[in-house]
Scaffold this motif. Structure first.
Motif, PDB file in Angstrom:
ATOM      1  N   ALA A  67     -17.739  -6.596 -35.338  1.00 15.27           N
ATOM      2  CA  ALA A  67     -17.121  -7.649 -34.526  1.00 15.27           C
ATOM      3  C   ALA A  67     -17.634  -7.605 -33.087  1.00 15.27           C
ATOM      4  CB  ALA A  67     -15.601  -7.511 -34.559  1.00 15.27           C
ATOM      5  N   VAL A  68     -17.758  -6.398 -32.518  1.00 11.32           N
ATOM      6  CA  VAL A  68     -18.274  -6.259 -31.155  1.00 11.32           C
ATOM      7  C   VAL A  68     -19.708  -6.772 -31.097  1.00 11.32           C
ATOM      8  CG1 VAL A  68     -18.941  -4.601 -29.361  1.00 11.32           C
ATOM      9  CG2 VAL A  68     -16.723  -4.372 -30.507  1.00 11.32           C
ATOM     10  N   ASP A  69     -20.537  -6.387 -32.075  1.00  8.65           N
ATOM     11  CA  ASP A  69     -21.922  -6.871 -32.107  1.00  8.65           C
ATOM     12  C   ASP A  69     -21.962  -8.395 -32.121  1.00  8.65           C
ATOM     13  OD1 ASP A  69     -23.241  -4.421 -32.030  1.00  8.65           O
ATOM     14  OD2 ASP A  69     -23.324  -4.227 -34.217  1.00  8.65           O
ATOM     15  N   GLN A  70     -21.146  -9.000 -32.965  1.00  5.79           N
ATOM     16  CA  GLN A  70     -21.155 -10.458 -33.072  1.00  5.79           C
ATOM     17  C   GLN A  70     -20.798 -11.112 -31.742  1.00  5.79           C
ATOM     18  OE1 GLN A  70     -18.862 -12.109 -36.296  1.00  5.79           O
ATOM     19  NE2 GLN A  70     -19.051 -14.182 -35.518  1.00  5.79           N
ATOM     20  N   VAL A  71     -19.738 -10.635 -31.103  1.00  6.69           N
ATOM     21  CA  VAL A  71     -19.299 -11.237 -29.840  1.00  6.69           C
ATOM     22  C   VAL A  71     -20.336 -11.014 -28.744  1.00  6.69           C
ATOM     23  CG1 VAL A  71     -17.537 -11.184 -28.032  1.00  6.69           C
ATOM     24  CG2 VAL A  71     -16.859 -11.092 -30.436  1.00  6.69           C
ATOM     25  N   GLU A 172     -11.023 -11.519 -27.919  1.00  7.95           N
ATOM     26  CA  GLU A 172     -10.083 -11.608 -26.804  1.00  7.95           C
ATOM     27  C   GLU A 172     -10.346 -10.514 -25.768  1.00  7.95           C
ATOM     28  OE1 GLU A 172      -7.237 -13.539 -24.683  1.00  7.95           O
ATOM     29  OE2 GLU A 172      -8.064 -14.208 -26.597  1.00  7.95           O
ATOM     30  N   ILE A 173     -10.610  -9.300 -26.222  1.00 10.20           N
ATOM     31  CA  ILE A 173     -10.900  -8.196 -25.299  1.00 10.20           C
ATOM     32  C   ILE A 173     -12.176  -8.487 -24.522  1.00 10.20           C
ATOM     33  CG2 ILE A 173     -11.547  -5.760 -25.105  1.00 10.20           C
ATOM     34  CD1 ILE A 173      -9.819  -5.243 -27.612  1.00 10.20           C
ATOM     35  N   LEU A 174     -13.219  -8.901 -25.228  1.00  8.95           N
ATOM     36  CA  LEU A 174     -14.527  -9.113 -24.593  1.00  8.95           C
ATOM     37  C   LEU A 174     -14.633 -10.446 -23.853  1.00  8.95           C
ATOM     38  CD1 LEU A 174     -16.890  -7.555 -27.279  1.00  8.95           C
ATOM     39  CD2 LEU A 174     -16.309  -6.630 -25.021  1.00  8.95           C
ATOM     40  N   LYS A 175     -13.571 -11.228 -23.872  1.00 10.11           N
ATOM     41  CA  LYS A 175     -13.581 -12.490 -23.126  1.00 10.11           C
ATOM     42  C   LYS A 175     -13.890 -12.238 -21.652  1.00 10.11           C
ATOM     43  CE  LYS A 175     -10.229 -15.394 -23.948  1.00 10.11           C
ATOM     44  NZ  LYS A 175      -8.935 -16.112 -23.924  1.00 10.11           N
TER      45      LYS A 175
END
Length: 187
Positions: A67-71, A172-175
């Motif tokens: 998920a982190v990679d995708q964002v 949401e976190i990486l926004k």
């Protein structure tokens, strides 16, 4: 069997936090870091600790990393598996059992007048989870940015629902990353 069930429950707890009803997201960063120069990243495995809940659940770590990679890639950052990078990423998680006590007081309507008639105290137990995403500057090896999600854990009916919740939470976190979004050409 017990060990497998234990790992499963840790995973459910971590994932549950990702879709909690009561969520708190906090971010912080080092204002001296020039985030505009960040283009490439890698995963930092040196900063992992055995006490981390994700260390006990490699499947959950894999889902969160995906998920982190995708964002990050949607924001224009490139993952590199070899060579130098601008920053590294580390994810951590933890779970705690909590107790909530609600004292409803000891006064109420007692026909025909107001007066003490006992009281009520409710005690409930819940699990609180925390997911942390750290960005470490590759040159200085110091923390440049941190995003934290804290919330009450819930369970999921299926893996698809869990993965959707992970994706939403990571997004949401990486926004707020990079923190200088308005001055950057990133999304």
């Amino acid at each position: 069997m017990i060990k497998r069930l234990s790992c499963w429950m840790i995973g459910i707890s971590i994932v549950g936090l990702l879709g909690c009803a009561t969520v708190s997201i906090q971010t912080d960063y080092d204002p001296s870091v020039d985030f505009k120069r960040y283009e490439t990243y890698a995963w930092d495995t040196e900063q992992q600790t055995p006490s981390d809940a994700l260390a006990r659940d490699p499947l959950m770590r894999k889902r969160i990393k995906k998920a982190v990679d995708q964002v990050l890639q949607e924001k224009g950052f490139r993952l590199k598996t070899a060579g130098s990078v601008d920053f590294t990423v580390v994810v951590h998680a933890g779970v705690k059992e909590r107790m909530r006590v609600t004292n409803w007081g000891s006064r109420g309507w007692y026909d025909p007048w107001w007066g003490p008639y006992g009281g009520q105290v409710d005690v409930s137990y819940y699990t609180e989870g925390t997911l942390v995403i750290d960005v470490i500057d590759a040159d200085t090896r110091e923390l440049a940015w941190r995003g934290i999600n804290e919330g009450i854990v819930r369970e999921y009916a299926d893996v698809e629902q869990m993965e959707k919740s992970i994706q939403e939470t990571v997004r949401e976190i990486l926004k707020a990353f990079p923190p200088d979004v308005e001055n950057s050409n990133r999304k």
